[in-house]
Design an enzyme around this catalytic site. Structure first.
Site, short mmCIF file in Angstrom:
data_model
loop_
_atom_site.label_atom_id
_atom_site.label_comp_id
_atom_site.label_asym_id
_atom_site.label_seq_id
_atom_site.Cartn_x
_atom_site.Cartn_y
_atom_site.Cartn_z
NE ARG A 36 -4.00 -1.96 0.34
CZ ARG A 36 -3.92 -3.25 -0.06
NH1 ARG A 36 -2.85 -3.70 -0.71
NH2 ARG A 36 -4.93 -4.07 0.17
CB SER A 79 -8.61 -1.29 4.63
OG SER A 79 -9.01 -2.57 4.21
CD GLU A 86 -5.69 0.70 2.40
OE1 GLU A 86 -5.14 -0.28 2.95
OE2 GLU A 86 -6.60 0.59 1.58
#
Ligand code: EPU
Length: 300
Positions: free
Chosen positions: A179, A226, A296
């Site tokens: 990520r 998320s 995130e």
């Protein structure tokens, strides 16, 4: 500070140009106050022009994709929000057996995954079920436990945020990790993704397996996927559950009962509600485990 003349700033820009545009219309959270100017350039010329003018006028500019991973403050955005949704061409190429997808940043991921499946081309299976645009996916290295977009990136075309230069960088130069990339301070405008000829039934089956990963995640409610990255060796959702925080609410926001790493907008959540739950989770998990959960989602 002198007033910015947004009408002059946007003169001759082709595409969507909106003043005081509520960002709640452009984020999957359905949260966010107005952007002074919201632009969806229809082409690269208009993208270049708006970026150059913002630089000359010293006006803050924010590049956004599909808003799938984005929380915008209730006060909105002072400056210009550029959504790359107008740059959305996709070309499926077969160069003497070397298959690739040449795609612009504003293209939506899900129809591309479906088209790859239809063709029996392998490469995008691990991205099934991910909302948002190719550009957003490239910047944050979106993925699932089956893999991430970095696995298939051949090269990426980026534009500097002053709109003066475009260049093509390799996957290695993009600095991909979990990520993560180094593409945060450029506009990602296109990419070439490597594809392989697969067996259609197998591509379809693998894509469906990945789609199935989303069971257990909230569907049909506004959210941004998320909220936190998984910390090394553990899962943010598990940590939130262990901290007993699932189902907790603040205003209109709620930590999903289904999955601890999702915060959902139950109808009238503000950005402050979501931010309050984020810090509640971070504090509690830190107290319990010593782990600092890293966001995130992007916040502007
Ligand atoms: N878990 C709990 N409680 C919860 C939620 C999860 O104990 O409330 C446990 C699960 O039982 C499982 C583990 O945590 O053992 C992992 O959960 P899950 O399989 O749901 O995956 P995840 O790590 O939470 C990641 C991606 C998702 C992606 C799924 C499926 C991150 C931050 N998220 O979630 O991506 O859909 O894998 O591959 O890496 C996103 O990035 O926005 C996203 C949705």
């Amino acid at each position: 500070m002198t007033e910015i003349d947004y009408a002059t700033l946007s003169e001759g820009i082709e595409g969507v140009v909106l003043m005081d545009e509520p960002m709640s219309r452009h984020t999957m959270y359905k949260i966010g106050g107005p952007a002074d100017l919201f632009v969806v350039p229809a082409d690269r010329r208009s993208l270049t022009a708006i970026l150059q003018r913002c630089t000359e006028g010293n006006i803050p500019v924010y590049i956004v994709g599909g808003g799938a991973n984005l929380l915008v403050h209730d006060e909105g955005v002072r400056g210009v929000v550029v959504n790359l949704g107008g740059l959305k061409r996709a070309e499926w190429r077969d160069d003497a057996g070397r298959l690739s997808l040449h795609v612009e940043a504003g293209a939506v991921l899900a129809p591309l995954v479906a088209e790859a499946e239809r063709r029996g081309w392998s490469g995008l299976e691990s991205l099934a079920g991910i909302p948002g645009s190719v550009g957003g996916a490239l910047v944050m290295n979106a993925g699932t436990k089956a893999g991430s977009i970095a696995d298939v990136v051949r090269e990426i075309e980026v534009m500097t945020l002053d709109g003066r230069e475009t260049k093509t960088i390799s996957r290695e130069e993009a600095g991909y990790g979990y990520r993560r990339s180094v593409l945060c301070d450029v506009a990602v405008i296109a990419a070439v993704l490597d594809m392989k000829q697969g067996i259609p039934e197998e591509v379809k089956a693998a894509t469906n397996v990945v789609r199935g990963y989303r069971k257990g995640q909230p569907v049909g409610v506004p959210c941004a996927g998320s909220v936190f990255k998984n910390p090394p060796g553990d899962f943010a959702g598990r940590l939130v559950e262990a901290a007993g925080l699932k189902g907790q609410r603040l205003g209109g926001a709620m930590i999903s009962e289904q999955h601890g790493n999702f915060i959902v907008n139950t109808g009238n959540a503000t950005a402050w509600d979501v931010l309050g739950l984020i810090s509640r989770i971070q504090q509690k998990v830190l107290e319990n485990t010593g782990i600092e959960l890293e966001l995130e989602i992007k916040i502007i």
